[in-house]
Design an enzyme around this catalytic site. Structure first.
Site, PDB file in Angstrom:
ATOM      1  CG  ASP A 245      43.602  40.923  38.474  1.00  0.00           C
ATOM      2  OD1 ASP A 245      44.584  40.415  37.893  1.00  0.00           O
ATOM      3  OD2 ASP A 245      43.502  40.997  39.712  1.00  0.00           O
ATOM      4  CE  LYS A 274      49.290  34.626  41.417  1.00  0.00           C
ATOM      5  NZ  LYS A 274      48.219  35.540  41.816  1.00  0.00           N
TER       6      LYS A 274
HETATM    7  C1  LIG Z   1      48.055  36.769  42.586  1.00  0.00           C
HETATM    8  C2  LIG Z   1      47.049  37.739  42.118  1.00  0.00           C
HETATM    9  C3  LIG Z   1      47.182  39.121  42.384  1.00  0.00           C
HETATM   10  C4  LIG Z   1      48.291  39.681  43.253  1.00  0.00           C
HETATM   11  O1  LIG Z   1      49.541  39.503  42.711  1.00  0.00           O
HETATM   12  P1  LIG Z   1      50.848  39.624  43.677  1.00  0.00           P
HETATM   13  O2  LIG Z   1      51.993  39.463  42.736  1.00  0.00           O
HETATM   14  O3  LIG Z   1      50.727  38.504  44.660  1.00  0.00           O
HETATM   15  O4  LIG Z   1      50.802  40.949  44.324  1.00  0.00           O
HETATM   16  C5  LIG Z   1      46.224  39.970  41.862  1.00  0.00           C
HETATM   17  N1  LIG Z   1      45.205  39.520  41.119  1.00  0.00           N
HETATM   18  C6  LIG Z   1      45.050  38.207  40.831  1.00  0.00           C
HETATM   19  C7  LIG Z   1      43.911  37.762  39.975  1.00  0.00           C
HETATM   20  C8  LIG Z   1      45.962  37.277  41.330  1.00  0.00           C
HETATM   21  O5  LIG Z   1      45.783  35.967  41.073  1.00  0.00           O
END
Ligand SMILES: *Cc1c(COP(=O)(O)O)cnc(C)c1O
Length: 422
Positions: A245, A274
């Site tokens: 992720d 993001k």
């Molecule tokens: C922010 C984040 C998410 C979720 O993303 P959203 O766009 O808020 O749904 C998932 N994984 C990580 C590591 C994040 O920092």
């Protein structure tokens, strides 16, 4: 016109908010470069990059132009049975800049959805291989992967308050967060728990899911690249997929374009989000290898079972293309390295304070961890009074500045942190 704060308080949910005791919200009228312009005329240096997205700052001419040009052609069109240049160009770029084995791209609408997609990919893959019993995710404590049910199920069970949703939440497997710090080697004992779990239960594990190198919203922890490399080998050894992720770490935040590069590894599935559009609008992507993609499509369904309405939104893709071009054509490595050394230097003296437990910086991430939780509303107001925008949580006061931030602007942030925390 000014924002109707009474209406806001009475009718609008903000992230993780209470309708009973709404803390103050600050009306922002506009944003430019690294500054937020409040309605009351005050200007704040943005140390949050709007939750880690706005790499190039706000109101960026190149990104504005990309949005405007695309708007004149089409804001949106369905992606079922249709394709378009902005999506094709974006997926070509993503395949090019991510580790080589990642060849197939699924465009999703938010980070959480890209994690849902990654989990579904892993499950469908094993189903197709005739191993539907491989259906558990193995996740790390202190991890954060998003707020939808599937994503939430692999977040830290305590901070994610899994007990509230227990009857509806898939049950997955967890191991302790990595104890070996970034820059350090990893001892056998640091890998013992995950090794044992994979050895004993790999027959029911579809994938390991983790945030490579930096655990973000679950604690801003930086862990050893060797840990990540060893987990990659363990996944190979026990025939388990690895989902990285990179939603928070992607696009240079840790000093490498993708955090996996610190360990020289490639995951089977990677999530991006993001900073993908430079913080202009929501867009995410899940990439996977040929092996995973082919496996999925040779199975019972014959297709990958997902297709959001706004998949591949042309406006978002066009801005993402402009953002990636701007990043790759600029000296982002030098900028992130300069932010890292300034953060290290200017935050270091804070360790001497008895209230401060730890200070750390990696790439364009600077963290001060306190012994006790901070009162967010109070400290936020004190920061705003000093012309700085941060959003601390728990014991953590941290900054993730846009890469274009100048030294004197970053100094404003670090000195406000020093003044308030020491
Ligand atoms: C922010 C984040 C998410 C979720 O993303 P959203 O766009 O808020 O749904 C998932 N994984 C990580 C590591 C994040 O920092």
């Amino acid at each position: 016109m000014t924002v109707d704060l009474d209406f806001d308080r009475q009718h609008i949910w903000h992230p993780y908010s209470s309708v009973l005791s709404a803390p103050p919200v600050y009306p922002v009228a506009s944003a430019e470069g690294v500054h937020l312009q409040l309605e009351d005329g005050r200007k704040l240096v943005d140390g949050m990059s709007s939750w880690w997205c706005t790499l190039h700052g706000y109101n960026v001419p190149e990104l504005n132009r990309a949005a405007e040009q695309q708007l004149g052609k089409m804001a949106h069109v369905m992606f079922g049975g249709i394709t378009h240049e902005p999506a094709v160009e974006l997926c070509r770029k993503l395949v090019e800049i991510t580790p080589a084995p990642l060849q197939k791209v699924f465009l999703a609408d938010s980070g959480s959805v890209s994690v849902e997609v990654a989990i579904k990919m892993a499950l469908q893959y094993w189903h197709s291989q005739g191993k539907p019993e491989k259906s558990k995710m193995l996740a790390l404590r202190n991890g954060y992967h998003g707020d939808t049910f599937g994503a939430m199920s692999v977040c830290d069970p305590i901070t994610g308050m899994h007990h509230l949703f227990a009857n509806n939440l898939p049950q997955h497997l967890f191991v302790a967060a990595p104890e070996c710090q970034f820059g350090e080697t990893c001892e056998e004992q640091h890998l013992e728990e995950i090794t044992q779990l994979l050895r004993k239960r790999h027959g029911e594990i579809a994938a390991v899911i983790l945030e490579p190198i930096v655990q973000g919203a679950g604690g801003m922890r930086f862990y050893s690249a060797e840990y990540l490399a060893r987990v990659r080998s363990l996944c190979d050894e026990y025939d388990v997929l690895l989902i990285a992720d990179e939603i928070a770490t992607g696009f240079g935040r840790t000093g490498k374009l993708f955090a996996c590069e610190h360990a020289g590894i490639s995951p089977d599935i990677m999530c991006l989000g993001k900073a993908l559009t430079g913080g202009y609008m929501t867009l995410a992507a899940t990439l996977c290898t040929e092996r995973v993609a082919d496996g999925i499509c040779r199975g019972e369904a014959g297709v990958f079972m997902h297709g959001p309405t706004f998949m591949g939104n042309p406006l978002a893709c066009a801005v993402a293309n402009a953002s990636i071009d701007l990043l790759m054509q600029g000296p982002w490595q030098e900028r992130v390295a300069a932010l890292e050394s300034q953060l290290k230097q200017e935050l270091a003296p804070l360790v001497d304070s008895p209230r401060v437990a730890n200070v750390r910086a990696l790439g364009a991430i600077g963290v001060v961890e306190m012994h006790e939780p901070v009162v967010m509303a109070k400290i936020q107001q004190q920061l705003v009074d000093r012309g700085v925008w941060l959003r601390p949580f728990g014991k953590l006061v941290y900054t993730m500045p846009p890469y274009v931030m100048q030294p004197q602007e970053l100094r404003k942030i670090t000195s406000a942190m020093a003044e308030l925390l020491a």
